[in-house]
Design an enzyme around this catalytic site. Structure first.
Site: not given
Ligand SMILES: NC(=O)c1ccc[n+]([C@@H]2O[C@H](COP(=O)([O-])OP(=O)(O)OC[C@H]3O[C@@H](n4cnc5c(N)ncnc54)[C@H](O)[C@@H]3O)[C@@H](O)[C@H]2O)c1
Length: 296
Positions: A120, A141, A153, A191
């Site tokens: 993000s 993104h 994005e 963001n």
């Molecule tokens: N939540 C949102 O609205 C959103 C929107 C766009 C982008 N993002 C980005 O997407 C990414 C994930 O966000 P999310 O909301 O899905 O988080 P989340 O907490 O729902 O999921 C993250 C997952 O990654 C896994 N994980 C952590 N370290 C790991 C590793 N080294 N190898 C393999 N798996 C691993 C965890 O077990 C977890 O299941 C982040 O970078 C976030 O900034 C989030």
């Protein structure tokens, strides 16, 4: 690379599972990897429920749905992603964790593979520097939830090649998305604009200007947003919002990006939003509706 046939998705949380679903529905073979086996179990369940919902609404044929579920494989072994044309990383929003992963992916992925991050806010240039193929590293993104939201994005790092950009853009368009492009500065476009608003909503609550309900209702009805900023923060994940504010503050150096202490406190208390059943709002007591009357 002529056409992307297979992708690897790393991280099976809310974003990774949604990206895997989107790709599988659009005819791409997918390996979904997570270090947490329970996350993969949850991802499998949520993907199949979501796909069935599209079918029951008449937005997807049963044939496409069945094919998508057959194309999707989950693994706790990262090595399985070695044949993927594109690997999309969607793990926790931590620069150290992502750099370590990009370095591992660089060693196991095939030479032509593109390594994309769904970050993000974190610098694509710095993630690329952790690999020996910076011209094949890019920000892709997706918005939450990826199967529904129309936007991707794309963020070019300092060394991202034109070929990598064109392939990534073509992949996003194949998924039916509209693409916008950002230079590689903290928070990119979405963001950079959205998170200070969410952070300010927390300050508005923290300083007692208004109740959470009035802040959210005000922004929904007063500015025509589909969700209020606090409700949206719960949807995104308060840990993700906090991490992004820290990246904005560190990367842009302006005190206006200092995270609100209330946001920090909620994260410290494990109140991460919808994914944990409690954030600004409590989702545990009420089924099917947001409990707007729960305590702060
Ligand atoms: N939540 C949102 O609205 C959103 C929107 C766009 C982008 N993002 C980005 O997407 C990414 C994930 O966000 P999310 O909301 O899905 O988080 P989340 O907490 O729902 O999921 C993250 C997952 O990654 C896994 N994980 C952590 N370290 C790991 C590793 N080294 N190898 C393999 N798996 C691993 C965890 O077990 C977890 O299941 C982040 O970078 C976030 O900034 C989030």
């Amino acid at each position: 690379m002529a056409e992307v046939r297979s992708i690897g998705v790393v991280g099976g949380g809310q974003m990774g599972s949604g990206i895997a679903q989107l790709a599988a529905v659009h005819g791409v073979d997918v390996w979904l990897h997570d270090t947490d086996a329970e996350a993969l179990t949850r991802a499998t369940k949520s993907i199949s429920t979501s796909i069935q919902r599209f079918v029951s609404k008449g937005q997807l044929s049963q044939e496409v749905a069945t094919g998508a579920l057959q194309r999707l494989r989950c693994t706790s072994n990262l090595e399985e992603l070695c044949s993927a044309d594109v690997i999309i990383e969607a793990i926790v929003e931590s620069e150290d964790a992502k750099k370590k992963l990009f370095s591992e992916l660089d060693k196991l992925a095939k030479g032509s593979a593109i390594l994309a991050s769904n970050t993000s806010s974190i610098s694509i240039t710095r993630l690329a520097f952790a690999t020996s193929r910076p011209c094949q590293v890019i920000g892709m993104h997706f918005m939450n939830p990826p199967p529904i939201m129309k936007l991707v994005e794309i963020v070019r790092g300092a060394d991202t090649s034109e070929e990598t950009f064109n392939l990534t853009k073509a992949l996003a368009e194949r998924f039916g998305k509209t693409v916008i492009c950002s230079q590689d500065y903290s928070g990119f476009i979405i963001n950079r604009v959205l998170m200070p608003m969410i952070n300010e909503a927390f300050f508005t609550l923290y300083t007692g200007v208004a109740t959470k309900k009035d802040i959210d209702t005000g922004m929904k009805l007063g500015t025509n947003h589909p969700m209020g900023p606090l409700e949206l923060a719960d949807f995104i994940g308060l840990d993700v919002c906090l991490s992004i504010m820290k990246v904005l503050h560190a990367g842009l150096g302006d005190s206006k990006y200092v995270p609100c202490p209330l946001l920090q406190q909620y994260v410290d208390a494990g109140r991460l939003g919808r994914k944990r059943g409690i954030g600004v709002y409590n989702y545990r007591k009420v089924t099917g509706a947001t409990n707007l009357s729960s305590r702060i």
